[in-house]
Enzyme design. Sequence first.
Site, PDB file in Angstrom:
ATOM      1  N   HIS A   9      38.325  31.836  35.329  1.00 30.86           N
ATOM      2  CA  HIS A   9      38.488  32.836  36.604  1.00 30.86           C
ATOM      3  C   HIS A   9      37.321  33.830  36.286  1.00 30.86           C
ATOM      4  O   HIS A   9      37.359  34.612  35.483  1.00 30.86           O
ATOM      5  CB  HIS A   9      39.720  33.308  36.813  1.00 30.86           C
ATOM      6  CG  HIS A   9      39.727  33.970  38.129  1.00 30.86           C
ATOM      7  ND1 HIS A   9      39.886  33.450  39.355  1.00 30.86           N
ATOM      8  CD2 HIS A   9      39.739  35.338  38.543  1.00 30.86           C
ATOM      9  CE1 HIS A   9      39.719  34.379  40.398  1.00 30.86           C
ATOM     10  NE2 HIS A   9      39.769  35.500  39.781  1.00 30.86           N
ATOM     11  N   ALA A  10      36.386  34.133  37.204  1.00 30.81           N
ATOM     12  CA  ALA A  10      35.336  35.001  37.015  1.00 30.81           C
ATOM     13  C   ALA A  10      36.001  36.587  37.264  1.00 30.81           C
ATOM     14  O   ALA A  10      36.933  36.809  37.848  1.00 30.81           O
ATOM     15  CB  ALA A  10      34.266  34.824  38.381  1.00 30.81           C
TER      16      ALA A  10
ATOM     17  N   HIS B 299      28.765  39.810  42.800  1.00 39.77           N
ATOM     18  CA  HIS B 299      29.794  40.583  43.021  1.00 39.77           C
ATOM     19  C   HIS B 299      30.236  41.154  41.651  1.00 39.77           C
ATOM     20  O   HIS B 299      30.591  42.318  41.751  1.00 39.77           O
ATOM     21  CB  HIS B 299      30.972  39.486  43.686  1.00 39.77           C
ATOM     22  CG  HIS B 299      32.249  40.114  43.852  1.00 39.77           C
ATOM     23  ND1 HIS B 299      32.788  40.507  44.909  1.00 39.77           N
ATOM     24  CD2 HIS B 299      33.261  40.200  42.810  1.00 39.77           C
ATOM     25  CE1 HIS B 299      34.167  40.954  44.838  1.00 39.77           C
ATOM     26  NE2 HIS B 299      34.199  40.719  43.404  1.00 39.77           N
ATOM     27  N   GLU B 300      30.383  40.197  40.738  1.00 37.06           N
ATOM     28  CA  GLU B 300      31.160  40.476  39.355  1.00 37.06           C
ATOM     29  C   GLU B 300      30.179  41.719  38.811  1.00 37.06           C
ATOM     30  O   GLU B 300      30.689  42.442  38.386  1.00 37.06           O
ATOM     31  CB  GLU B 300      31.012  39.452  38.483  1.00 37.06           C
ATOM     32  CG  GLU B 300      32.162  38.355  38.889  1.00 37.06           C
ATOM     33  CD  GLU B 300      33.382  38.936  39.249  1.00 37.06           C
ATOM     34  OE1 GLU B 300      33.793  39.935  38.421  1.00 37.06           O
ATOM     35  OE2 GLU B 300      34.370  38.508  40.030  1.00 37.06           O
TER      36      GLU B 300
ATOM     37  N   HIS C  41      31.116  45.130  40.133  1.00 40.75           N
ATOM     38  CA  HIS C  41      32.023  45.737  39.055  1.00 40.75           C
ATOM     39  C   HIS C  41      31.237  46.544  38.019  1.00 40.75           C
ATOM     40  O   HIS C  41      31.594  47.525  37.688  1.00 40.75           O
ATOM     41  CB  HIS C  41      33.037  44.834  38.857  1.00 40.75           C
ATOM     42  CG  HIS C  41      33.801  44.217  40.069  1.00 40.75           C
ATOM     43  ND1 HIS C  41      34.524  45.138  40.924  1.00 40.75           N
ATOM     44  CD2 HIS C  41      34.078  43.000  40.305  1.00 40.75           C
ATOM     45  CE1 HIS C  41      35.132  44.189  41.666  1.00 40.75           C
ATOM     46  NE2 HIS C  41      34.848  42.848  41.391  1.00 40.75           N
TER      47      HIS C  41
ATOM     48  N   GLU D 201      36.665  46.241  44.573  1.00 39.19           N
ATOM     49  CA  GLU D 201      36.266  44.910  45.415  1.00 39.19           C
ATOM     50  C   GLU D 201      35.554  45.085  46.535  1.00 39.19           C
ATOM     51  O   GLU D 201      34.551  44.145  46.684  1.00 39.19           O
ATOM     52  CB  GLU D 201      37.682  44.249  45.790  1.00 39.19           C
ATOM     53  CG  GLU D 201      38.661  44.049  44.722  1.00 39.19           C
ATOM     54  CD  GLU D 201      37.975  42.735  43.934  1.00 39.19           C
ATOM     55  OE1 GLU D 201      37.366  41.901  44.502  1.00 39.19           O
ATOM     56  OE2 GLU D 201      38.214  42.856  42.839  1.00 39.19           O
TER      57      GLU D 201
ATOM     58  N   HIS E  43      51.149  37.172  44.495  1.00 44.50           N
ATOM     59  CA  HIS E  43      50.976  38.736  44.657  1.00 44.50           C
ATOM     60  C   HIS E  43      52.515  39.079  44.732  1.00 44.50           C
ATOM     61  O   HIS E  43      52.664  40.337  44.477  1.00 44.50           O
ATOM     62  CB  HIS E  43      50.280  39.374  45.574  1.00 44.50           C
ATOM     63  CG  HIS E  43      48.766  38.964  45.022  1.00 44.50           C
ATOM     64  ND1 HIS E  43      48.083  37.694  45.362  1.00 44.50           N
ATOM     65  CD2 HIS E  43      47.594  39.528  44.608  1.00 44.50           C
ATOM     66  CE1 HIS E  43      47.207  37.448  44.923  1.00 44.50           C
ATOM     67  NE2 HIS E  43      46.587  38.534  44.533  1.00 44.50           N
TER      68      HIS E  43
ATOM     69  N   TYR F 102      43.141  44.804  49.164  1.00 42.63           N
ATOM     70  CA  TYR F 102      42.233  43.566  49.515  1.00 42.63           C
ATOM     71  C   TYR F 102      41.898  43.889  51.104  1.00 42.63           C
ATOM     72  O   TYR F 102      40.774  43.453  51.318  1.00 42.63           O
ATOM     73  CB  TYR F 102      42.880  42.394  49.283  1.00 42.63           C
ATOM     74  CG  TYR F 102      43.014  42.207  48.021  1.00 42.63           C
ATOM     75  CD1 TYR F 102      42.052  41.795  46.994  1.00 42.63           C
ATOM     76  CD2 TYR F 102      44.385  42.060  47.520  1.00 42.63           C
ATOM     77  CE1 TYR F 102      42.353  41.654  45.623  1.00 42.63           C
ATOM     78  CE2 TYR F 102      44.721  41.779  45.978  1.00 42.63           C
ATOM     79  CZ  TYR F 102      43.711  41.495  45.228  1.00 42.63           C
ATOM     80  OH  TYR F 102      43.906  41.406  43.670  1.00 42.63           O
TER      81      TYR F 102
END
Length: 618
Positions: free
Chosen positions: A357-358, A387-388, A391, A415, A515, A525
């Site tokens: 998972h990224a 996207h990553e 972060h 996010e 979740h 989110y």
Amino acid sequence: MSLTHLKLTRIAATVGLAIAAAACTQQETTKAPAPAVTEAAKPTVAEAKAFIQNAEAELAALSLESNRAEWIYSNFITEDTASLSAAVAEKVTAASVRFANEAARFVDLPLDADDARKLNLLRSALVLPAPLDPAKNAELAKISSELNGLYGKGKYCLKDGRCLTQPELSALMAESRDPELLKEVWAGWREIAKPMRPLFEREVELANEGARDLGYPSLSELWRSQYDMAPNDFSAELDRLWGQVKPLYESLHCYVRGELNQQYGDEVAPKTGAIPAHLLGNMWAQQWGNIYPMLAPKDADPGYDVTELLAKQGYDEQKMVKQAENFFTSLGFDALPDTFWQRSLFVQPKDRDVICHASAWDLDNADDIRIKMCIQKTGDEFKVIHHELGHNFYQRAYKNQPFIFKGSANDGFHEAIGDTVALSITPKYLQQIGLLDQVPDASKDIGLLLRQALDKVAFLPFGLMIDQWRWKVFSGEIKPEQYNQAWWELRQKYQGVMAPVERSEADFDPGAKYHVPGNVPYTRYFLAHILQFQFHKALCDIAKDEGPVHRCSIYGNKDAGAKLNAMLEMGLSKPWPQALAVVTGSEQMDASAVLDYFAPLKSWLDEQNNAANRQCGW
């Protein structure tokens, strides 16, 4: 859900402090009542300052140990590495529980702004606070582990004899157009949640007791107090934001329901009312992009495929990451350190199991930033890499903050930053970097916008309702005997989605979403899906882009990069409205940017719905 997120420091479901930005906890401005303290034992300001200093130092040291253990576990999955990772996580949990309870002693002292903020962060760091009673503490830990285990081990055996895991069942939901199979898979996965119900009920009782020990009326108030607003004010703010975007969602819902009706007929997909949840291409009907081929406008093909463009230009995994880095350096950010390239994982190893998972990592709270991905050479993965790295650049930007302030301004910001960057991967950007020869004309925008809306707009009510349900459960407004009924009432109210088969209180459908048994707060989110568009529009304005906002890319604009960096450097040190204002000029979240971005699509959807004489709403 398909949202990628950076590495969560493994603190089970009990703590959200540490450096993990996707789960970093936030502060409160309105204090819950403090536990009673006798005059003789009343603490002093000096004691509070010493406590904060010691707690910060201990947590910083523990985070290094935890991050390294978790990195090793994620890259070398064995029983031994899992045991080492769990042991460190237990130490972090114990320390954070201790600090949260001790912080509650100091809440009424006249501290300076930074110390008061740190104290409140320490105090509200627990997602699932344990009661002070050791036996109940142990019981809560056991229940939390059991709930995670029930979800993680969950399988459903189809009528044809295949026993499938959740990812395999989700793949079926994405690909199949057989309504009976979809209904079987949908209902089958939810069987795994039934045994969770009594465990969850008891967990809520124990966590509420833990919240009261910290001075909060219930876990609902604790969770909602982490946003620099009074809990009820924060709830009202969410309602306001949802009110802004609801008309856009209703137009999308109306169009999708009409197209599904044409595909399946009245018996399977009614023309009016709520949409049966099993038809939307996702196990939880939270994102609808998988059914885009059924919904795409005529002549929607933009004339290019990013996956093919990457192959044509000879992009391998490392070159994809290099180009994403180039996006940030074009804004004025420093290049990634050499250690990033030496220590990150880009390709799935052939000799061992890894968690693919990224994720984005900050191992030393300074410069040892990394990503961990089993990169596929696709257009979707190209976006994920951008996207990553969003972060990572955020993590490095706040590296000079004190440890407790190393995090995003609120838990939606991290996010949102990754997704803001991804919104700049437009045809214009692809042309600028030499992947695309010519930007398609505006007639192709509707297809691109619809594809995005099926994930980003469709997600909004789902992102909102999960914690709406939990907060009412925590506060006692929803009683245990109403768990499932209330869940579906909220899903119908916000999403206009209904269960495809009859449900009862023998079911526990909330537990079928990770979740909930995993105790991961979800409002972040929803906020991220609002903030990313607000950030994108503001940065495009700073870059003086005069075209439609959905066509804008801030690639190469140093002014936009400077504003973005100024906000990122603040970390968690100030209330999020102040951080928001650095980029947007406003201290208020505003969903009108979502409407601006999707304005051409909204007009098109309304035209389609009117032409088909559809009755919108549910």
